[in-house]
Design an enzyme around this catalytic site. Sequence first.
Site, PDB file in Angstrom:
ATOM      1  N   SER A  37     -42.389   8.091  -9.896  1.00  0.00           N
ATOM      2  CA  SER A  37     -43.605   8.558 -10.557  1.00  0.00           C
ATOM      3  C   SER A  37     -43.827   7.722 -11.807  1.00  0.00           C
ATOM      4  O   SER A  37     -42.995   6.901 -12.179  1.00  0.00           O
ATOM      5  CB  SER A  37     -43.463  10.026 -10.934  1.00  0.00           C
ATOM      6  OG  SER A  37     -42.652  10.131 -12.087  1.00  0.00           O
ATOM      7  N   LYS A  38     -44.947   7.982 -12.441  1.00  0.00           N
ATOM      8  CA  LYS A  38     -45.285   7.236 -13.655  1.00  0.00           C
ATOM      9  C   LYS A  38     -44.184   7.331 -14.701  1.00  0.00           C
ATOM     10  O   LYS A  38     -43.969   6.397 -15.464  1.00  0.00           O
ATOM     11  CB  LYS A  38     -46.564   7.813 -14.253  1.00  0.00           C
ATOM     12  CG  LYS A  38     -47.796   7.079 -13.810  1.00  0.00           C
ATOM     13  CD  LYS A  38     -48.937   7.459 -14.705  1.00  0.00           C
ATOM     14  CE  LYS A  38     -50.217   6.811 -14.208  1.00  0.00           C
ATOM     15  NZ  LYS A  38     -51.388   7.409 -14.790  1.00  0.00           N
ATOM     16  N   ARG A  39     -43.535   8.481 -14.730  1.00  0.00           N
ATOM     17  CA  ARG A  39     -42.505   8.674 -15.760  1.00  0.00           C
ATOM     18  C   ARG A  39     -41.321   7.719 -15.585  1.00  0.00           C
ATOM     19  O   ARG A  39     -40.569   7.478 -16.506  1.00  0.00           O
ATOM     20  CB  ARG A  39     -42.018  10.126 -15.741  1.00  0.00           C
ATOM     21  CG  ARG A  39     -42.615  10.929 -16.871  1.00  0.00           C
ATOM     22  CD  ARG A  39     -42.224  12.376 -16.789  1.00  0.00           C
ATOM     23  NE  ARG A  39     -42.851  13.010 -15.642  1.00  0.00           N
ATOM     24  CZ  ARG A  39     -42.236  13.823 -14.800  1.00  0.00           C
ATOM     25  NH1 ARG A  39     -40.962  14.088 -14.964  1.00  0.00           N
ATOM     26  NH2 ARG A  39     -42.877  14.375 -13.802  1.00  0.00           N
TER      27      ARG A  39
END
Length: 461
Positions: A239-241
């Site tokens: 994910s973006k994280r």
Amino acid sequence: MVVTRFAPSPTGYLHIGGLRTALFSYLWAKKSGGEFVLRIEDTDKARNSQEATDAILKAFEWLGLEHDGEITYQSQRDEIYAKYIKQLLDEGKAYRCYMSKEELTTLRETQMANKERTKYNGKYRDFDGTPPEGVEPVIRIKAPLTGEILVKDGVKGDVSFQAQDILDDFVIARADGAPTYNFVVAIDDHLMGINEVIRGDDHLSNTPKQIVVYDALGWDLPKFYHVPMIHNSNGKKLSKRDGATDVMDYKEMGYTPAALLNFLVRLGWSHGDQEIFSMDEMIELFNPKDINKSASIYNTEKLDWLNAHYIKNTPNDELAELLSAYGLTLTSHDKKEILLDTLKERAKTLKEMSEMVKEILDTPSEYDAKAIKKAFKGEPIPILNAFGAKLTASEAHLPSEYHSLMEEVVAEMEIGFGKIGMPLRVALLGKMGGPGIDVVMAVIGREETMLRIANAISAIS
Ligand code: GLU
């Protein structure tokens, strides 16, 4: 001839997972002397944008992934889709369904209350009465309601779906005539001659529906390869994280196209234990049958390691070009070779390298307090002055010549090397750390060296 495709929906930037399947598709087409085509799936007018399409094309350009032929835009193919909808209606393989929204909602709610799978109940499948008034019909395809749908997948093997568990007569055109996703994907893949579909396994559940469309139109199926997802180190979907997912962020962060592509090819595919692949090698060795069955793990250290490898092995002229994207004009710098030869051994990214270059080329405007304390303790001024005097009298040019001058001072003043090395380093760079100072001096030249020494002396006097 193998024809593969990349079919992004332009709803945002190109992400790393999409790029990986694009790369696999590209390699497989190139290896087989086939074609890799691009289709923009832009039918969802509310969510698609031209900027997103441009961003995808820009990323492809940066990476040097060229597609063959013209780009196909689904938004320009309404007439084609309408033709096949009409054909299926005429052949009795699809039908108009007049179920109102309210009726459909009630049906769903009843099914949910009964803990049944929600699905269309076939009410208008064989309808030949008078249609109700005031309802614009949707078009539904007659899907098999029992039996097996087999996806012969090149990665996962045979994946069997039971029609009764997953299918119903699904909508192929909405009330306003707009065709639906699985319908247009199947039509386009067929008409574009795509015979090998490599895509993320998040699409596996769409494949039975697409097979229904192929079957209804009497078309041969392409070969499917559903590629497992990329996971983070915790085993969760990336994910973006977990860091950058927009491909162009990798450029910003200083990764080279060669390193990024090499990194991606190894996410889910391997060839023995080989880690470094040039583009030619990837094309020669890639085969989708070797794609791993399990998810791959994203590993930043590996990407950094590959990037450092590619930086180290990039000719300086090319490096200077690449660094210009980070605000450096080095292409005609007379000490480019020494500078880049030294820094390419140390930098993990182009961005880091550009910062190292700036630290060397820019006269320090301040000195790190800790470094001053450590480097300038004792009596650095006479030592720096002695070195300055040597410089004035010399014609030093090469790192080794600067080094000899330092050695002369060390010998004459009977001091340890650190007594000159440390203050000189802080005078030149404003801090501890960095490459050899003889290299720094050779790059900035005698005058700039003397200026920096004078600046440091006045700062500490
Ligand atoms: N447009 C789909 C996506 O961006 C891909 C469709 C496909 O590969 O079949 O996820």
